[in-house]
Design a protein around this motif. Sequence first.
Motif, PDB file in Angstrom:
ATOM      1  N   VAL A 182     -19.291  26.949 -39.824  1.00 36.67           N
ATOM      2  CA  VAL A 182     -18.333  26.182 -39.027  1.00 36.67           C
ATOM      3  C   VAL A 182     -17.179  27.057 -38.539  1.00 36.67           C
ATOM      4  CG1 VAL A 182     -16.740  24.239 -39.045  1.00 36.67           C
ATOM      5  CG2 VAL A 182     -18.952  24.039 -40.193  1.00 36.67           C
ATOM      6  N   VAL A 183     -16.570  27.795 -39.440  1.00 33.70           N
ATOM      7  CA  VAL A 183     -15.459  28.656 -39.027  1.00 33.70           C
ATOM      8  C   VAL A 183     -15.967  29.742 -38.087  1.00 33.70           C
ATOM      9  CG1 VAL A 183     -13.658  30.236 -39.836  1.00 33.70           C
ATOM     10  CG2 VAL A 183     -14.187  28.169 -41.155  1.00 33.70           C
ATOM     11  N   GLY A 184     -17.126  30.297 -38.383  1.00 31.27           N
ATOM     12  CA  GLY A 184     -17.676  31.336 -37.526  1.00 31.27           C
ATOM     13  C   GLY A 184     -17.997  30.854 -36.123  1.00 31.27           C
ATOM     14  N   ARG A 185     -18.481  29.621 -36.005  1.00 27.52           N
ATOM     15  CA  ARG A 185     -18.817  29.078 -34.685  1.00 27.52           C
ATOM     16  C   ARG A 185     -17.584  29.043 -33.786  1.00 27.52           C
ATOM     17  NH1 ARG A 185     -22.841  25.870 -32.420  1.00 27.52           N
ATOM     18  NH2 ARG A 185     -22.196  24.499 -30.730  1.00 27.52           N
ATOM     19  N   TYR A 186     -16.427  28.739 -34.367  1.00 28.60           N
ATOM     20  CA  TYR A 186     -15.202  28.577 -33.577  1.00 28.60           C
ATOM     21  C   TYR A 186     -14.234  29.735 -33.771  1.00 28.60           C
ATOM     22  CZ  TYR A 186     -17.186  23.917 -33.228  1.00 28.60           C
ATOM     23  OH  TYR A 186     -18.040  22.869 -33.000  1.00 28.60           O
ATOM     24  N   ALA A 187     -14.738  30.868 -34.232  1.00 25.42           N
ATOM     25  CA  ALA A 187     -13.875  32.027 -34.436  1.00 25.42           C
ATOM     26  C   ALA A 187     -13.148  32.393 -33.142  1.00 25.42           C
ATOM     27  CB  ALA A 187     -14.703  33.216 -34.927  1.00 25.42           C
ATOM     28  N   GLY A 188     -11.844  32.614 -33.258  1.00 27.15           N
ATOM     29  CA  GLY A 188     -11.032  32.940 -32.098  1.00 27.15           C
ATOM     30  C   GLY A 188     -10.571  31.743 -31.300  1.00 27.15           C
TER      31      GLY A 188
ATOM     32  N   HIS B  53     -21.647  17.806 -40.777  1.00 26.12           N
ATOM     33  CA  HIS B  53     -22.780  18.336 -41.546  1.00 26.12           C
ATOM     34  C   HIS B  53     -23.522  17.163 -42.209  1.00 26.12           C
ATOM     35  CE1 HIS B  53     -24.044  22.011 -44.248  1.00 26.12           C
ATOM     36  NE2 HIS B  53     -25.090  21.362 -43.768  1.00 26.12           N
ATOM     37  N   PRO B  54     -24.088  16.259 -41.402  1.00 25.44           N
ATOM     38  CA  PRO B  54     -24.657  15.012 -41.936  1.00 25.44           C
ATOM     39  C   PRO B  54     -25.922  15.191 -42.768  1.00 25.44           C
ATOM     40  CG  PRO B  54     -25.146  15.224 -39.601  1.00 25.44           C
ATOM     41  CD  PRO B  54     -24.204  16.331 -39.936  1.00 25.44           C
ATOM     42  N   GLU B  55     -26.630  16.282 -42.567  1.00 24.92           N
ATOM     43  CA  GLU B  55     -27.816  16.597 -43.364  1.00 24.92           C
ATOM     44  C   GLU B  55     -27.731  18.064 -43.780  1.00 24.92           C
ATOM     45  OE1 GLU B  55     -31.316  15.646 -41.129  1.00 24.92           O
ATOM     46  OE2 GLU B  55     -30.496  13.726 -40.448  1.00 24.92           O
ATOM     47  N   ARG B  56     -28.389  18.390 -44.874  1.00 31.76           N
ATOM     48  CA  ARG B  56     -28.237  19.752 -45.394  1.00 31.76           C
ATOM     49  C   ARG B  56     -28.600  20.807 -44.366  1.00 31.76           C
ATOM     50  NH1 ARG B  56     -30.570  22.483 -51.042  1.00 31.76           N
ATOM     51  NH2 ARG B  56     -29.553  24.510 -50.702  1.00 31.76           N
ATOM     52  N   ASP B  57     -29.618  20.568 -43.589  1.00 34.51           N
ATOM     53  CA  ASP B  57     -30.083  21.569 -42.630  1.00 34.51           C
ATOM     54  C   ASP B  57     -29.720  21.227 -41.185  1.00 34.51           C
ATOM     55  OD1 ASP B  57     -31.300  23.091 -44.689  1.00 34.51           O
ATOM     56  OD2 ASP B  57     -33.024  21.736 -44.657  1.00 34.51           O
ATOM     57  N   ARG B  58     -28.739  20.338 -41.025  1.00 35.42           N
ATOM     58  CA  ARG B  58     -28.363  19.951 -39.655  1.00 35.42           C
ATOM     59  C   ARG B  58     -26.847  19.823 -39.516  1.00 35.42           C
ATOM     60  NH1 ARG B  58     -27.465  15.252 -36.506  1.00 35.42           N
ATOM     61  NH2 ARG B  58     -27.758  13.862 -38.301  1.00 35.42           N
ATOM     62  N   TYR B  59     -26.329  20.395 -38.447  1.00 36.62           N
ATOM     63  CA  TYR B  59     -24.919  20.268 -38.104  1.00 36.62           C
ATOM     64  C   TYR B  59     -24.797  19.441 -36.815  1.00 36.62           C
ATOM     65  CZ  TYR B  59     -23.614  23.889 -41.485  1.00 36.62           C
ATOM     66  OH  TYR B  59     -23.409  24.605 -42.640  1.00 36.62           O
ATOM     67  N   ARG B  60     -23.663  18.777 -36.689  1.00 40.29           N
ATOM     68  CA  ARG B  60     -23.382  17.975 -35.498  1.00 40.29           C
ATOM     69  C   ARG B  60     -22.116  18.545 -34.850  1.00 40.29           C
ATOM     70  NH1 ARG B  60     -22.613  11.358 -35.536  1.00 40.29           N
ATOM     71  NH2 ARG B  60     -21.861  11.117 -33.390  1.00 40.29           N
ATOM     72  N   PHE B  61     -22.301  19.425 -33.896  1.00 45.55           N
ATOM     73  CA  PHE B  61     -21.177  20.139 -33.301  1.00 45.55           C
ATOM     74  C   PHE B  61     -20.702  19.552 -31.967  1.00 45.55           C
ATOM     75  CE2 PHE B  61     -23.042  23.811 -35.760  1.00 45.55           C
ATOM     76  CZ  PHE B  61     -21.958  23.977 -36.624  1.00 45.55           C
TER      77      PHE B  61
ATOM     78  N   GLU C 291     -19.313  16.830 -30.731  1.00 42.33           N
ATOM     79  CA  GLU C 291     -17.982  16.231 -30.573  1.00 42.33           C
ATOM     80  C   GLU C 291     -16.880  17.269 -30.732  1.00 42.33           C
ATOM     81  OE1 GLU C 291     -20.819  12.961 -31.416  1.00 42.33           O
ATOM     82  OE2 GLU C 291     -20.467  14.963 -32.239  1.00 42.33           O
ATOM     83  N   THR C 292     -17.019  18.148 -31.707  1.00 39.38           N
ATOM     84  CA  THR C 292     -16.009  19.194 -31.892  1.00 39.38           C
ATOM     85  C   THR C 292     -16.022  20.173 -30.733  1.00 39.38           C
ATOM     86  OG1 THR C 292     -16.145  18.996 -34.297  1.00 39.38           O
ATOM     87  CG2 THR C 292     -15.211  21.019 -33.418  1.00 39.38           C
ATOM     88  N   ASP C 293     -17.195  20.522 -30.253  1.00 39.71           N
ATOM     89  CA  ASP C 293     -17.280  21.397 -29.078  1.00 39.71           C
ATOM     90  C   ASP C 293     -16.500  20.804 -27.909  1.00 39.71           C
ATOM     91  OD1 ASP C 293     -18.907  23.107 -30.481  1.00 39.71           O
ATOM     92  OD2 ASP C 293     -20.765  22.536 -29.441  1.00 39.71           O
ATOM     93  N   ALA C 294     -16.665  19.494 -27.691  1.00 38.09           N
ATOM     94  CA  ALA C 294     -15.993  18.834 -26.568  1.00 38.09           C
ATOM     95  C   ALA C 294     -14.476  18.863 -26.735  1.00 38.09           C
ATOM     96  CB  ALA C 294     -16.490  17.398 -26.439  1.00 38.09           C
ATOM     97  N   ILE C 295     -13.999  18.652 -27.956  1.00 34.96           N
ATOM     98  CA  ILE C 295     -12.549  18.672 -28.204  1.00 34.96           C
ATOM     99  C   ILE C 295     -11.980  20.067 -27.968  1.00 34.96           C
ATOM    100  CG2 ILE C 295     -10.790  18.454 -30.006  1.00 34.96           C
ATOM    101  CD1 ILE C 295     -12.527  16.196 -31.200  1.00 34.96           C
ATOM    102  N   ILE C 296     -12.667  21.080 -28.452  1.00 38.71           N
ATOM    103  CA  ILE C 296     -12.162  22.443 -28.293  1.00 38.71           C
ATOM    104  C   ILE C 296     -12.224  22.879 -26.835  1.00 38.71           C
ATOM    105  CG2 ILE C 296     -12.565  24.853 -28.926  1.00 38.71           C
ATOM    106  CD1 ILE C 296     -13.271  23.912 -31.703  1.00 38.71           C
ATOM    107  N   ASP C 297     -13.269  22.494 -26.122  1.00 37.74           N
ATOM    108  CA  ASP C 297     -13.335  22.783 -24.685  1.00 37.74           C
ATOM    109  C   ASP C 297     -12.179  22.113 -23.949  1.00 37.74           C
ATOM    110  OD1 ASP C 297     -15.634  24.258 -25.068  1.00 37.74           O
ATOM    111  OD2 ASP C 297     -17.000  22.673 -24.405  1.00 37.74           O
ATOM    112  N   PHE C 298     -11.904  20.856 -24.311  1.00 40.97           N
ATOM    113  CA  PHE C 298     -10.779  20.126 -23.710  1.00 40.97           C
ATOM    114  C   PHE C 298      -9.474  20.855 -23.994  1.00 40.97           C
ATOM    115  CE2 PHE C 298      -7.297  17.103 -24.128  1.00 40.97           C
ATOM    116  CZ  PHE C 298      -7.438  16.274 -23.026  1.00 40.97           C
ATOM    117  N   ALA C 299      -9.290  21.271 -25.235  1.00 37.33           N
ATOM    118  CA  ALA C 299      -8.049  21.948 -25.621  1.00 37.33           C
ATOM    119  C   ALA C 299      -7.856  23.226 -24.811  1.00 37.33           C
ATOM    120  CB  ALA C 299      -8.073  22.257 -27.118  1.00 37.33           C
ATOM    121  N   GLU C 300      -8.910  23.974 -24.630  1.00 39.24           N
ATOM    122  CA  GLU C 300      -8.776  25.219 -23.880  1.00 39.24           C
ATOM    123  C   GLU C 300      -8.476  24.964 -22.415  1.00 39.24           C
ATOM    124  OE1 GLU C 300     -11.514  28.040 -26.769  1.00 39.24           O
ATOM    125  OE2 GLU C 300     -12.387  27.262 -24.898  1.00 39.24           O
TER     126      GLU C 300
END
Length: 386
Positions: A173-179, A112-120, A122-131
């Motif tokens: 953040v939690v909602g994006r990766y729910a489940g 969350h590097p800026e108030r109105d911007r998220y950087r997902f 890298e995390t998306d890539a890790i979770i895709d890898f994990a699955e």
Amino acid sequence: MRSARFALAALVATAVALPLAVSPATAAPRPDHRPAPHVNVKLPPHAQAKFNRLRWAAPEGFYVGTAVAGGGHHLEQDYPDPFTHDKVYRKILGKQFSSVSPENQMKWDFIHPERDRYRFEETDAIIDFAERHRQVVRGHTLLWHSQNPAWLEEGDFTAEELREILREHITTVVGRYAGRIQQWDVANEIFDEEGELRTRDNIWIRELGPGIVADAFRWAHEADPAAKLFFNDYNVEGVNAKSDAYYALVQELLAEGVPVHGFAVQGHLSTRYGFPGDLERNLLRFDELGLETAVTELDVRMDLPASGRPTKAQLMQQADYYDRALSACLAVEGCNSFTIWGFTDKYSWVPTFFEGEGSATVMTEKFVPKPAFFALRSTLNQARRG
């Protein structure tokens, strides 16, 4: 379910005595054998046997994890992002572990590097890898006093605005990766060493009061009712003022119906100090409250000789610490998640933050397993066999 103590010395002695055979420069590193520290050995035919890997050696339902290197201090190092660019690293990550924790990629300043911007990305890539590799994921972390972005720490916000910023962040953040996230470190390091709340350096507690901790758990639960929600901290391995504070707070929150599901000890240990011998007892008392428990960030650093290479005695002591931490977790019914904070010295955070100390992980910079690796694998195998 504990490992046989008499076997550890023999295991380590074998691991440090094998002869040099193949250089890592001429052969792909394999993490599944018992080489001497800093060398590789010729790989036997059964090298890729299923139970030579930590994840498959573990009992059913017990997750063996590692931090996924990236973000944070890695951005200041002279190598590209480890997870993205190091194929050998990624191969071992997928084979050896059944759980992964983004090391820095989900912390506020990165995601969350800026108030109105998220950087997902890298995390998306890790979770895709994990699955793809049938791994679970631990989310880390939602409320913390450290690694917050400047826009947050230096902003001129009212209490109402801050509260909404935190709620929106957790929900987003939690909602994006729910489940897709098994466990979340919701509140991280909220007490000091005396067991007092961090009312000065934790922006959330300082500006919004202690009740914000309960709100963070409630918001996370609303965003993903299936995720297990944890407190997480360092220097709470044993029974002391800090862990006592968590023990008291957890009971209060449970009585209020707050969805707290787990208590996690990080386990950043050093051979300068004795092993926390009451680790099992400490985990057990939280278990008796109905919580899950976990070891979430285990590493064992040491003072390195002038050569920069640990001695056999140091490697044996390190292996013993790793083994005892795992054994304590295995002995507690609700402790089903055991994570080491990185598996190779190549990307360890320790030398950056602890001058003169290092060699804290279970593999060398060239991905050669140390005695600690084999101690963990042996203990997991024994636990799996009952």
